[in-house]
Write a protein that holds these residues in place. Structure first.
Motif, PDB file in Angstrom:
ATOM      1  N   UNK A 160       0.843  -1.187   0.000  1.00 26.20           N
ATOM      2  CA  UNK A 160       0.000   0.000   0.000  1.00 26.20           C
ATOM      3  C   UNK A 160       0.878   1.236   0.000  1.00 26.20           C
ATOM      4  N   UNK A 161       0.496   2.273  -0.737  1.00 21.94           N
ATOM      5  CA  UNK A 161       1.336   3.465  -0.820  1.00 21.94           C
ATOM      6  C   UNK A 161       1.455   4.146   0.535  1.00 21.94           C
ATOM      7  N   UNK A 162       2.601   4.723   0.753  1.00 14.33           N
ATOM      8  CA  UNK A 162       2.845   5.424   2.003  1.00 14.33           C
ATOM      9  C   UNK A 162       2.072   6.726   2.049  1.00 14.33           C
ATOM     10  N   UNK A 163       2.141   7.372   3.161  1.00 14.50           N
ATOM     11  CA  UNK A 163       1.408   8.625   3.313  1.00 14.50           C
ATOM     12  C   UNK A 163       2.145   9.730   2.566  1.00 14.50           C
ATOM     13  N   UNK A 164       1.489  10.291   1.575  1.00 12.49           N
ATOM     14  CA  UNK A 164       2.056  11.421   0.854  1.00 12.49           C
ATOM     15  C   UNK A 164       1.532  12.693   1.491  1.00 12.49           C
ATOM     16  N   UNK A 165       2.358  13.701   1.514  1.00 14.88           N
ATOM     17  CA  UNK A 165       1.953  14.957   2.130  1.00 14.88           C
ATOM     18  C   UNK A 165       0.948  15.670   1.245  1.00 14.88           C
ATOM     19  N   UNK A 166      -0.016  16.287   1.860  1.00 15.15           N
ATOM     20  CA  UNK A 166      -1.041  17.037   1.141  1.00 15.15           C
ATOM     21  C   UNK A 166      -0.566  18.477   0.962  1.00 15.15           C
ATOM     22  N   UNK A 167      -1.019  19.103  -0.108  1.00 19.18           N
ATOM     23  CA  UNK A 167      -0.680  20.497  -0.371  1.00 19.18           C
ATOM     24  C   UNK A 167      -1.842  21.156  -1.116  1.00 19.18           C
ATOM     25  N   UNK A 168      -1.717  22.427  -1.342  1.00 20.97           N
ATOM     26  CA  UNK A 168      -2.709  23.230  -2.084  1.00 20.97           C
ATOM     27  C   UNK A 168      -4.122  22.994  -1.568  1.00 20.97           C
ATOM     28  N   UNK A 169      -4.329  23.418  -0.332  1.00 18.13           N
ATOM     29  CA  UNK A 169      -5.635  23.300   0.333  1.00 18.13           C
ATOM     30  C   UNK A 169      -6.151  21.864   0.360  1.00 18.13           C
ATOM     31  N   UNK A 170      -5.250  20.935   0.570  1.00 20.57           N
ATOM     32  CA  UNK A 170      -5.551  19.501   0.651  1.00 20.57           C
ATOM     33  C   UNK A 170      -6.091  18.932  -0.659  1.00 20.57           C
ATOM     34  N   UNK A 171      -5.872  19.621  -1.766  1.00 21.70           N
ATOM     35  CA  UNK A 171      -6.328  19.138  -3.075  1.00 21.70           C
ATOM     36  C   UNK A 171      -5.212  18.468  -3.866  1.00 21.70           C
ATOM     37  N   UNK A 172      -3.949  18.697  -3.485  1.00 24.74           N
ATOM     38  CA  UNK A 172      -2.822  18.129  -4.211  1.00 24.74           C
ATOM     39  C   UNK A 172      -1.985  17.236  -3.316  1.00 24.74           C
TER      40      UNK A 172
ATOM     41  N   UNK B  64      10.790  20.138  -1.206  1.00 27.03           N
ATOM     42  CA  UNK B  64      11.361  20.239  -2.553  1.00 27.03           C
ATOM     43  C   UNK B  64      10.758  19.257  -3.546  1.00 27.03           C
ATOM     44  N   UNK B  65       9.553  18.801  -3.287  1.00 27.56           N
ATOM     45  CA  UNK B  65       8.831  17.972  -4.244  1.00 27.56           C
ATOM     46  C   UNK B  65       7.759  18.827  -4.901  1.00 27.56           C
ATOM     47  N   UNK B  66       7.223  18.352  -6.005  1.00 28.44           N
ATOM     48  CA  UNK B  66       6.190  19.086  -6.720  1.00 28.44           C
ATOM     49  C   UNK B  66       4.831  18.839  -6.089  1.00 28.44           C
ATOM     50  N   UNK B  67       4.016  19.868  -6.037  1.00 21.23           N
ATOM     51  CA  UNK B  67       2.647  19.725  -5.574  1.00 21.23           C
ATOM     52  C   UNK B  67       1.797  19.431  -6.803  1.00 21.23           C
ATOM     53  N   UNK B  68       1.416  18.185  -6.967  1.00 20.67           N
ATOM     54  CA  UNK B  68       0.665  17.744  -8.143  1.00 20.67           C
ATOM     55  C   UNK B  68      -0.828  17.933  -7.891  1.00 20.67           C
ATOM     56  N   UNK B  69      -1.443  18.772  -8.720  1.00 17.57           N
ATOM     57  CA  UNK B  69      -2.853  19.132  -8.540  1.00 17.57           C
ATOM     58  C   UNK B  69      -3.586  18.893  -9.845  1.00 17.57           C
ATOM     59  N   UNK B  70      -4.793  18.365  -9.750  1.00 23.05           N
ATOM     60  CA  UNK B  70      -5.621  18.204 -10.936  1.00 23.05           C
ATOM     61  C   UNK B  70      -6.019  19.594 -11.437  1.00 23.05           C
ATOM     62  N   UNK B  71      -6.087  19.788 -12.750  1.00 18.67           N
ATOM     63  CA  UNK B  71      -6.383  21.119 -13.298  1.00 18.67           C
ATOM     64  C   UNK B  71      -7.697  21.718 -12.815  1.00 18.67           C
ATOM     65  N   UNK B  72      -8.684  20.905 -12.490  1.00 18.39           N
ATOM     66  CA  UNK B  72      -9.974  21.466 -12.068  1.00 18.39           C
ATOM     67  C   UNK B  72      -9.881  22.143 -10.697  1.00 18.39           C
ATOM     68  N   UNK B  73      -8.845  21.841  -9.912  1.00 15.10           N
ATOM     69  CA  UNK B  73      -8.679  22.460  -8.603  1.00 15.10           C
ATOM     70  C   UNK B  73      -7.741  23.664  -8.627  1.00 15.10           C
ATOM     71  N   UNK B  74      -7.097  23.935  -9.751  1.00 15.26           N
ATOM     72  CA  UNK B  74      -6.206  25.081  -9.840  1.00 15.26           C
ATOM     73  C   UNK B  74      -7.017  26.336 -10.132  1.00 15.26           C
ATOM     74  N   UNK B  75      -6.563  27.489  -9.618  1.00 17.07           N
ATOM     75  CA  UNK B  75      -7.322  28.725  -9.866  1.00 17.07           C
ATOM     76  C   UNK B  75      -7.256  29.120 -11.337  1.00 17.07           C
TER      77      UNK B  75
END
Length: 67
Positions: free
Chosen positions: A18-30, A49-60
């Motif tokens: 099972x995947x480990x716990x990844x940190x949440x970012x961008x208002x818990x959307x990424x 220093x990792x990228x905050x990967x967000x789905x485009x529908x959640x980006x402003x």
């Protein structure tokens, strides 16, 4: 008894897969990752220093008339 040992071994193996716990970012959307999935985009960077990967529908949305 063998069935019990086989079941315990399978559960132990599945718990490791099972995947480990990844940190949440961008208002818990990424999620902070080294590489984003296909349908995600980088909008900001995480504090680790990792990228905050967000789905485009959640980006402003960028408004062209506002600077």
């Amino acid at each position: 008894m063998k069935l019990l040992l086989l079941t315990l071994a399978a559960l132990l193996l599945l718990s490791q897969l099972t995947p480990g716990s990844t940190r949440k970012c961008w208002n818990l959307r990424g999620k902070c990752r080294q590489k984003c999935f296909r349908k995600e985009r980088v909008y900001v960077y995480c504090t680790n220093n990792k990228m905050c990967c967000v789905k485009p529908k959640y980006q402003p949305k960028h408004l062209p008339w506002k600077v």
